[in-house]
Design a protein around this motif. Structure first.
Motif, PDB file in Angstrom:
ATOM      1  N   GLN A  44     -56.840  49.933  86.405  1.00  0.00           N
ATOM      2  CA  GLN A  44     -56.223  50.899  85.508  1.00  0.00           C
ATOM      3  C   GLN A  44     -57.238  51.372  84.474  1.00  0.00           C
ATOM      4  OE1 GLN A  44     -52.893  48.619  84.002  1.00  0.00           O
ATOM      5  NE2 GLN A  44     -51.497  49.493  85.520  1.00  0.00           N
ATOM      6  N   TYR A  91     -57.550  53.749  80.779  1.00  0.00           N
ATOM      7  CA  TYR A  91     -56.828  54.373  79.676  1.00  0.00           C
ATOM      8  C   TYR A  91     -57.831  55.114  78.783  1.00  0.00           C
ATOM      9  CZ  TYR A  91     -53.027  51.265  81.041  1.00  0.00           C
ATOM     10  OH  TYR A  91     -52.045  50.611  81.750  1.00  0.00           O
ATOM     11  N   LYS A  92     -57.426  56.279  78.332  1.00  0.00           N
ATOM     12  CA  LYS A  92     -58.224  57.046  77.370  1.00  0.00           C
ATOM     13  C   LYS A  92     -57.349  57.311  76.158  1.00  0.00           C
ATOM     14  CE  LYS A  92     -60.882  61.339  76.820  1.00  0.00           C
ATOM     15  NZ  LYS A  92     -62.103  60.673  76.293  1.00  0.00           N
ATOM     16  N   CYS A 145     -53.796  56.364  76.602  1.00  0.00           N
ATOM     17  CA  CYS A 145     -52.993  57.011  77.652  1.00  0.00           C
ATOM     18  C   CYS A 145     -53.613  56.771  79.018  1.00  0.00           C
ATOM     19  CB  CYS A 145     -52.897  58.514  77.390  1.00  0.00           C
ATOM     20  SG  CYS A 145     -52.081  58.943  75.839  1.00  0.00           S
ATOM     21  N   ALA A 146     -52.778  56.482  80.005  1.00  0.00           N
ATOM     22  CA  ALA A 146     -53.259  56.201  81.352  1.00  0.00           C
ATOM     23  C   ALA A 146     -53.955  57.419  81.935  1.00  0.00           C
ATOM     24  CB  ALA A 146     -52.105  55.769  82.245  1.00  0.00           C
TER      25      ALA A 146
END
Length: 221
Positions: free
Chosen positions: A138, A140-141, A144-145
């Motif tokens: 996974q 995230y930035k 947020c995914a």
């Protein structure tokens, strides 16, 4: 299984610990004094240190002060059972503190807990505002995914594992796709373009002229 350094000056105890480590599948190195440890850490990849406090030449607490910047998990195994000693051990960065005499099964259980915790921590990398969780696959930035295709994630993982190393397009194909790819290599360029766009890494993934790409991570070796 892990590679564990056992730092214990009493040979019977050192032998007992390493025998049981071998029985459950771990590899190990032995040290019987504090000064023996730095050379071992320079030439071997150690996943965990079992460290006595009362050692010849250099005691465990002082040794911990010298090696804690290496961020190797440490479990103290010692007869020093006072509250002050335990607090000192934890303040120096120890992951656990086992008091002698101890039960072998308890020691093995505590080792497993520390190794699991360490593996989980090492599987997460944060670069700028991007968090990559390799075990969960996974990304995230800013919390947020980020939706990556399987190929994009494989390519990202290869770049991370080889960060600050220039890799050719052919080598990236081989490592990320799992086989030699003869002929057209523009597919790498396409996937790199997508990674740059999705992660905002236009300046982080560098193009290496006439070769391929390099993920630049400041402060990394």
């Amino acid at each position: 299984m892990a590679t564990i350094l056992v730092v214990e000056d009493e040979k019977p105890i050192n032998d007992l610990i390493t025998m049981n480590l071998r029985l459950v599948g771990h590899q190990f190195f032995k040290a019987f004094g504090g000064m023996e440890v730095p050379p071992i850490l320079e030439r071997e990849k150690i996943d965990l240190i079992l460290l006595d406090v009362m050692l010849p030449e250099l005691d465990g607490f002082e040794l911990m002060r010298r090696i804690r910047s290496l961020n190797i998990p440490v479990i103290f195994i010692t007869a020093k059972d006072s509250l002050a000693d335990r607090i000192t051990g934890f303040e120096l960065g120890a992951d656990d503190y086992i008091i002698k005499p101890f039960e072998i099964l308890e020691m093995l259980a505590r080792i497993n807990v520390v190794l699991r915790r360490s593996t989980k921590e090492q599987s997460t990398l944060i670069i700028d505002d991007v968090e990559i969780r390799t075990l969960e696959r996974q990304v995230y930035k800013l919390g947020c995914a980020v939706e990556l295709t399987a190929r994009e994630f494989e390519l990202l993982d290869v770049l991370i594992q080889n960060r600050n190393i220039a890799l050719s397009r052919e080598k990236l194909l081989e490592l990320a796709w799992g086989y030699d790819y003869e002929g057209e290599t523009r597919t790498v360029d396409v996937h790199i373009r997508q990674l740059r766009k999705k992660l905002g890494w236009e300046e982080r993934i560098k193009t290496v002229f006439k070769l391929g790409y390099r993920l630049e991570v400041p402060g990394e070796p």
